[in-house]
Design a protein around this motif. Structure first.
Motif, short mmCIF file in Angstrom:
data_model
loop_
_atom_site.label_atom_id
_atom_site.label_comp_id
_atom_site.label_asym_id
_atom_site.label_seq_id
_atom_site.Cartn_x
_atom_site.Cartn_y
_atom_site.Cartn_z
N SER A 260 0.83 -1.20 0.00
CA SER A 260 0.00 0.00 0.00
C SER A 260 0.87 1.25 0.00
CB SER A 260 -0.91 0.00 1.23
OG SER A 260 -0.14 0.01 2.41
N ARG A 261 0.23 2.37 -0.24
CA ARG A 261 0.94 3.64 -0.16
C ARG A 261 1.28 3.96 1.29
NH1 ARG A 261 0.82 6.61 -4.76
NH2 ARG A 261 -0.38 5.68 -6.45
N ASP A 262 2.21 4.86 1.48
CA ASP A 262 2.62 5.23 2.83
C ASP A 262 1.42 5.70 3.64
OD1 ASP A 262 5.20 4.60 2.19
OD2 ASP A 262 5.81 6.67 1.76
N ASN A 263 1.36 5.23 4.89
CA ASN A 263 0.33 5.64 5.85
C ASN A 263 -1.07 5.15 5.48
OD1 ASN A 263 2.26 7.15 7.38
ND2 ASN A 263 2.07 8.81 5.89
N ARG A 264 -1.16 4.20 4.56
CA ARG A 264 -2.48 3.67 4.19
C ARG A 264 -2.54 2.17 4.47
NH1 ARG A 264 -4.76 7.28 -0.80
NH2 ARG A 264 -3.62 9.17 -0.29
N ARG A 283 4.34 -4.41 3.06
CA ARG A 283 5.43 -3.46 3.29
C ARG A 283 5.49 -3.09 4.78
NH1 ARG A 283 4.79 1.69 -0.20
NH2 ARG A 283 6.23 0.69 -1.65
N SER A 284 6.69 -2.91 5.26
CA SER A 284 6.87 -2.50 6.65
C SER A 284 6.24 -1.13 6.90
CB SER A 284 8.36 -2.45 6.99
OG SER A 284 8.57 -1.99 8.30
N GLY A 285 5.62 -0.98 8.06
CA GLY A 285 5.05 0.30 8.44
C GLY A 285 3.61 0.50 8.03
N THR A 286 2.98 -0.49 7.41
CA THR A 286 1.58 -0.36 7.00
C THR A 286 0.70 -1.26 7.86
OG1 THR A 286 1.87 -2.10 5.32
CG2 THR A 286 2.18 0.17 4.62
N LYS A 287 -0.57 -0.91 7.95
CA LYS A 287 -1.52 -1.71 8.70
C LYS A 287 -2.13 -2.77 7.80
CE LYS A 287 -2.80 2.06 11.85
NZ LYS A 287 -3.90 2.89 12.37
N PHE A 288 -2.36 -3.96 8.37
CA PHE A 288 -2.95 -5.04 7.59
C PHE A 288 -3.61 -6.04 8.52
CE2 PHE A 288 1.52 -5.98 8.41
CZ PHE A 288 1.47 -7.27 8.92
N GLU A 289 -4.43 -6.91 7.94
CA GLU A 289 -5.08 -7.97 8.70
C GLU A 289 -4.10 -9.13 8.86
OE1 GLU A 289 -7.88 -7.58 10.09
OE2 GLU A 289 -8.58 -5.76 9.08
N ASN A 290 -3.84 -9.50 10.10
CA ASN A 290 -2.84 -10.53 10.37
C ASN A 290 -3.32 -11.90 9.91
OD1 ASN A 290 -0.91 -8.87 11.70
ND2 ASN A 290 -2.22 -8.81 13.50
N GLY A 291 -2.37 -12.68 9.41
CA GLY A 291 -2.65 -14.05 9.01
C GLY A 291 -1.45 -14.93 9.27
N LYS A 292 -1.65 -16.20 9.32
CA LYS A 292 -0.56 -17.15 9.52
C LYS A 292 0.41 -17.10 8.35
CE LYS A 292 0.34 -22.08 10.29
NZ LYS A 292 -0.27 -23.43 10.41
N GLY A 293 1.70 -17.09 8.65
CA GLY A 293 2.71 -17.11 7.60
C GLY A 293 2.92 -15.80 6.88
N ASP A 294 2.39 -14.69 7.39
CA ASP A 294 2.58 -13.39 6.74
C ASP A 294 4.04 -12.95 6.79
OD1 ASP A 294 -0.07 -13.17 6.10
OD2 ASP A 294 -0.59 -11.87 7.79
N PRO A 299 9.37 -6.76 -1.19
CA PRO A 299 9.26 -7.95 -2.05
C PRO A 299 10.39 -8.09 -3.05
CG PRO A 299 7.72 -6.27 -2.76
CD PRO A 299 8.32 -5.76 -1.48
N LEU A 300 11.19 -7.06 -3.23
CA LEU A 300 12.30 -7.06 -4.18
C LEU A 300 11.83 -7.36 -5.61
CD1 LEU A 300 15.21 -8.75 -2.18
CD2 LEU A 300 14.82 -6.31 -2.63
#
Length: 455
Positions: A260-264, A283-294, A299-300
């Motif tokens: 996602s975009r920064d802060n979204r 991406r580090s620093g973004t909010k997301f719904e947690n799941g197993k194996g995330d 991503p390079l």
């Protein structure tokens, strides 16, 4: 079986031989299907009629002129007959006024390998790259009957004027890459007991759109597998995620790259039940719904740069998305029709990393070969991509380590990462300028090559 019984009567529209056919969209749509079934559309180039651009240029309020202008429109007929069993494949749909593909009141569809971009800039109604309202099929089963696979959807409706309707982005799908919702038609009730039909959204590249990447609203029985979503929501509010789920149920979200975009938000659901996430990369620093194996990491990608307009979502050899997905028997190929699971496990995202194939020792033009390497090794360098390709002609698995001038390891690939790699791409792009030594080795043999990394 239901599909096979009608296969002989399917109507197929496609270009003649390899001719390029361009269809213009003006007023309602370039292609219109209403109340029809078992139709396939293949290989057309669809864009807006030049007259529409001229009319917009001469108008002080172009949004009033164009309320439709889809690329392909499938709808019910005047007598309320629903369209079904529609396939749209390998079309290029671009610069249309409204949605690229819009399916109203439909069941049993297959949208695959289409390229949909730069649409929706003049129709200010709720358009999307792919917009679908679904009805309950009469032969509903627990098998997949609806497919959205291998499409590239980008640059849809990136107008900043969308800010005036940003609060409705989840409801109306403004500027979304893919938007699915239940039909409001009185005959289309979709409930847990009647509708078992499943939707598979897989292997899609959805990036740099004005609205949500994948928007699931008031819908159910949808699997979101191995998609790549990158920096959508360019024109929407912070409340809209790249993957947005609302008033939905029985949704599985596996093996997706969601940047996602920064802060979204990257992924989000509300007023939903039976929603399952697993093995997605964020991406580090973004909010997301947690799941197993995330995974939370870069991503390079080979290149994803809006500033230079460089978009290559292939994975670099050191990408954390490689071999980190869960097994999905429903996916045999990626967006490029390459086989899935080329390593120990499936990769995450729309593109499966393809191991370099051991060559025959001949050097492609424009490459140079370092001297002093044994006859069963090939070492080439591509200055444009800034990477080495090392191949063992004897098909022996091998590994590498790169050292700086102080003999400190700065990059390596070990036997713990891959098995049976006979050819390896070694990217140098992110290394600082300077001299390095590369040691390539098997269990019994090795060689060392010195190189200079330029800026």
């Amino acid at each position: 079986n239901h599909y096979k019984s009608y296969i002989s009567t399917r109507i197929i529209f496609h270009t003649y031989r390899n001719d390029k056919v361009v269809l213009y969209s003006y007023k309602e749509s370039a292609i219109i299907i209403k109340g029809a079934a078992y139709i396939s559309i293949f290989g057309f180039d669809i864009t807006k009629d030049p007259k529409s651009q001229k009319a917009a240029d001469n108008s002080t309020n172009p949004s009033v002129l164009f309320q439709k202008g889809q690329g392909i429109l499938v709808d019910r007929s005047a007598d309320n007959t629903f369209s079904h069993d529609i396939t749209i494949s390998s079309c290029k749909i671009h610069n249309c006024l409204g949605s690229g593909i819009q399916l109203n009141d439909i069941y049993n569809f297959n949208l695959q390998y289409n390229e949909i971009y730069n649409n929706g800039y003049y129709n200010f109604s709720s358009n999307s790259g792919i917009k679908i309202s679904m009805v309950t099929p009469p032969d509903s089963s627990s098998l997949y009957q609806n497919f959205i696979n291998g499409n590239k959807i980008y640059f849809h409706r990136r107008l900043k004027s969308d800010a005036k309707i940003e609060d409705d982005c989840a409801l109306k799908g403004n500027g979304s890459g893919i938007f699915i919702r239940k039909s409001n038609n009185s005959r289309s009730a979709m409930n847990a007991t009647e509708n078992k039909s499943r939707v598979l959204i897989s292997n899609n590249l959805i990036y740099a759109n004005g609205g949500i990447g994948i928007n699931l609203y008031n819908s159910k029985n949808i699997d979101v597998f191995n998609n790549t979503m990158y920096e959508n929501n360019e024109a929407n509010s912070f409340d809209c995620a790249d993957l947005n789920i609302r008033f939905a149920s029985f949704i599985n979200v596996y093996n997706n790259i969601i940047i996602s975009r920064d802060n979204r938000k990257a992924s989000f659901y509300i007023n939903a039940q039976d929603i399952f996430f697993s093995n997605n990369l964020y991406r580090s620093g973004t909010k997301f719904e947690n799941g197993k194996g995330d995974i939370v990491s870069d991503p390079l990608f080979v290149s994803a740069d809006a500033f230079t307009n460089s978009w290559d979502f292939n994975l670099q050899v050191e990408s954390p998305a490689i071999d980190r997905g869960i097994e999905l028997v429903s996916l045999q190929n990626d967006i490029n029709l390459n086989p899935r699971k080329t390593g120990k496990k499936m990769d995450i995202g729309a593109v499966e990393y393809q191991k370099p194939i051991a060559g025959d020792g001949r050097m492609p033009s424009g490459f140079r070969k370092d001297a002093g390497i044994e006859f069963n090794w090939t070492l080439t360098y591509d200055p444009k991509r800034q990477l080495y390709t090392v191949t063992n002609q004897s098909n022996q698995a091998f590994y590498y380590t790169i050292y700086d001038i102080f003999y400190r390891p700065v990059r390596k690939l070990s036997h713990l990462d891959y098995n049976d790699l006979y050819s390896i791409e070694i990217p140098l792009k992110n290394l600082p300028k300077g001299f390095y030594f590369m040691r390539v080795y098997t269990d019994k043999k090795f060689f060392v090559s010195k190189f200079y990394k330029e800026d």
